[in-house]
Design an enzyme around this catalytic site. Structure first.
Site, PDB file in Angstrom:
ATOM      1  NE  ARG A 268      42.088  22.624  29.995  1.00  6.90           N
ATOM      2  CZ  ARG A 268      41.147  23.401  29.487  1.00  6.90           C
ATOM      3  NH1 ARG A 268      39.902  22.973  29.427  1.00  6.90           N
ATOM      4  NH2 ARG A 268      41.441  24.604  29.034  1.00  6.90           N
TER       5      ARG A 268
ATOM      6  CE  LYS B 227      46.922  18.095  38.300  1.00 10.83           C
ATOM      7  NZ  LYS B 227      48.223  18.721  38.024  1.00 10.83           N
TER       8      LYS B 227
ATOM      9  CG  ASP C 205      27.218  82.590  47.668  1.00 11.45           C
ATOM     10  OD1 ASP C 205      27.623  81.787  46.812  1.00 11.45           O
ATOM     11  OD2 ASP C 205      26.435  82.277  48.593  1.00 11.45           O
TER      12      ASP C 205
ATOM     13  CG  ASN D 131      30.296  71.496  48.900  1.00  8.74           C
ATOM     14  OD1 ASN D 131      30.114  70.890  47.860  1.00  8.74           O
ATOM     15  ND2 ASN D 131      29.293  71.929  49.654  1.00  8.74           N
TER      16      ASN D 131
ATOM     17  NE  ARG E  32      29.719  65.164  40.491  1.00 12.17           N
ATOM     18  CZ  ARG E  32      28.434  64.985  40.690  1.00 12.17           C
ATOM     19  NH1 ARG E  32      27.588  65.990  40.538  1.00 12.17           N
ATOM     20  NH2 ARG E  32      27.966  63.795  41.044  1.00 12.17           N
TER      21      ARG E  32
ATOM     22  CE  LYS F 160      45.961  65.677  63.054  1.00 10.61           C
ATOM     23  NZ  LYS F 160      46.294  67.051  63.509  1.00 10.61           N
ATOM     24  CG  HIS F 161      41.304  64.028  61.193  1.00 14.32           C
ATOM     25  ND1 HIS F 161      41.510  62.907  61.961  1.00 14.32           N
ATOM     26  CD2 HIS F 161      41.485  65.080  62.027  1.00 14.32           C
ATOM     27  CE1 HIS F 161      41.789  63.257  63.199  1.00 14.32           C
ATOM     28  NE2 HIS F 161      41.795  64.566  63.274  1.00 14.32           N
TER      29      HIS F 161
ATOM     30  CG  HIS G 254      30.356  62.586  48.797  1.00 15.96           C
ATOM     31  ND1 HIS G 254      29.538  62.343  47.714  1.00 15.96           N
ATOM     32  CD2 HIS G 254      30.425  63.935  48.918  1.00 15.96           C
ATOM     33  CE1 HIS G 254      29.107  63.502  47.231  1.00 15.96           C
ATOM     34  NE2 HIS G 254      29.636  64.479  47.932  1.00 15.96           N
TER      35      HIS G 254
END
Length: 528
Positions: free
Chosen positions: A67, A69, A482, A422, A524, A279-280, A528
């Site tokens: 340790r 030297k 919806d 999303n 979830r 892709k991307h 992002h």
């Protein structure tokens, strides 16, 4: 200002002994006196070189298991003394300190020790103290002192000496000093990161990141942006550790997309052959199959238009039959754990196609950190390694899903984790048949995924889109009914989603009205 300086005395103390004997021999041939410590000193002597022990210079033996030297004025004075400062020169003469013109140090293998899973005490013992102290001293005094911390700089130093009559230029020493400070910074970052994890500190007050340059890139996301690629030293299987067999060098976008593809296909690890086409940074097709060829074909049939110029990731070694099918269209990169000779011969005719092999798949459950820069700071989080099992699912509709629907739901859920929010993913029989990504409205993602399925049905000459009888996954809850109504209209029979919306009751009622089975995951996967 001092420019060219001569080398008369070098201190060499290295953990990684690669090339050190040859390097020291080249220095000795130039008349450089060699100082060294411990194992390095013994190795150089065995090679027939004349070496002086640092203990002889300091007057103190190595102690406390090594340790202590080099932590001594005879060493640090020799590194830090300003050669053009009369007071410094007087102090050196008064205390018998000789200058050290070159420091060659690479540090205890702390990162490698941690990577091997060593216990706490072993990791602590592999934290270098004297090495970083000497490196920082030499780097600070780069006006007069050379400091080498990387094996790959041995040849560069010898070339510099050859070019300048056994002297080095200030510009060269400055570059060495910058590298040296970056190395000690990276070393300290590795130690502090390990200690935070060992202590269970998820958000330590100070956080450091570091990397080693792997490649200077032609440009970034766009030609007007500069870019470079750095590795983090973790050794994680993937694009950073892969071997490239052919093709042009990888671009910024290639690296980003290849990483996304390989991390996705790793979700299917040792299960059936799997393929992901990206892709991307978004998947345009993911599938499993009885063979790798079948997996690729089924993934390609999800969205042939987007697959053109994409990235293909495989969870098994590439074979010739699959390579021949991939080669039918323009593909930027193929990444796989391996590739047989026949497959490589198929790709040899495709000079612009990059083939990468990794030797292994990354562990999708590994507890690693990800970070992203924002104005004035960094966001740090654990990698999204959340996974759902059958037992975690909660059936919330009157109709429970069938076993086949459940299998496809879990498949779709794995894929949705890798789609920009999303995210909506349609899956049938272990293959994606529609992907809706990155929309501001979830119902728009639902419609886009369905439209892509309709377009592919027309291109393949199918009587109806493959969304008929499929399941759907949503990375986050449906805020309104919806989205579920669109799923039912395009032919989905079951839905997997986190749940947790204020309007869950309305969403469930819509599913019941359409005869859909729905399960909640209570997890979830925003991306992002």
């Amino acid at each position: 200002m001092t420019d060219l300086v001569s080398l008369r005395r070098a201190l060499i103390s290295v953990s990684d002994k690669t090339g050190v004997v040859e390097f020291a021999r080249a220095l000795a041939a130039r008349g450089v006196e060699l100082l060294s410590t411990g194992g390095t000193s013994a190795l150089l002597r065995e090679a027939g070189l004349s070496v002086r022990d640092v203990a002889d210079v300091t007057g103190f033996p190595e102690m406390m298991d090594g340790r202590v030297k080099t932590l001594h004025p005879a060493v640090h004075g020799g590194l830090l003394a300003l050669r053009d400062n009369a007071e410094h020169q007087t102090a050196m003469a008064d205390h018998g300190i000789d200058p050290i013109d070159l420091l060659v140090v690479n540090l205890y293998p702390f990162e490698a020790t941690v990577a091997k899973g060593a216990d706490y005490d072993t990791c602590i013992e592999n934290i270098d103290i004297g090495g970083p102290a000497m490196i920082r001293a030499a780097a600070k005094n780069h006006l007069f002192v050379n400091v080498v911390v990387d094996v790959e700089d041995y040849a560069a130093l010898l070339t510099e000496l050859d070019a300048n009559d056994d002297r080095t230029s200030l510009a060269f020493r400055q570059r060495l000093a910058q590298t040296a400070y970056a190395r000690t910074a990276a070393y300290d970052a590795a130690v502090s990161t390990w200690m935070a994890a060992a202590l269970g500190e998820a958000a330590p007050r100070r956080r450091a990141f570091a990397g080693t340059l792997a490649q200077t890139l032609r440009y970034g996301e766009n030609p007007h942006q500069s870019a470079a690629f750095y590795t983090d030293g973790s050794g994680r299987a993937g694009v950073a550790t892969a071997k490239q067999w052919q093709g042009k060098e990888l671009s910024y976008n290639n690296i980003n997309d290849t990483d996304a593809a390989f991390e996705l296909v790793a979700e299917f690890g040792g299960e059936a052959p799997a393929c992901a086409i990206i892709k991307h940074a978004n998947p345009c097709g993911v599938a499993t199959g009885a063979t790798l060829l079948e997996a690729y074909t089924r993934a390609y049939d999800c969205d042939r238009t987007s697959a053109f110029g994409g990235i293909v990731a495989l969870n098994r070694p590439l074979d010739a039959a699959t390579a021949e099918e991939i080669a039918r269209i323009f593909t930027e990169v193929v990444i796989a754990p391996g590739a047989d000779e026949a497959a490589m011969q198929v790709f040899a005719a495709k000079k612009n196609l990059r083939l990468l092999t990794t030797g292994a798949l990354p562990d999708p459950a590994a507890p690693i950190l990800t970070f992203r820069q924002v104005g004035g700071g960094f966001l740090v989080q654990g990698k999204d390694n959340g996974r759902i099992q059958l037992a975690d699912l909660k059936v919330v509709t009157k109709r429970a899903p069938t076993d086949a629907e459940l299998a496809d739901m879990l498949f779709a859920w794995r894929v949705a984790k890798h789609v920009k929010s999303n995210a909506i993913v349609y899956v049938k029989d272990g293959a994606t048949v529609g992907v809706g990504a990155g929309q501001m409205s979830r119902v728009d993602s639902t419609r886009i995924a369905a439209r892509k399925a309709e377009d592919m049905a027309e291109a393949l000459g199918l009587a109806a889109p493959l969304t008929r009888g499929c399941v759907a996954a949503s990375d986050a809850f449906f805020p309104f009914a919806d989205g579920v109504e669109v799923l039912a209209a395009v032919g989905a029979t079951a839905v997997i989603q986190p749940g947790g919306s204020m309007r869950d009751a309305e969403v469930i009622a819509a599913a019941d009205a359409a005869g859909l089975a729905m399960v909640f995951t209570s997890m979830r996967h925003f991306r992002h």
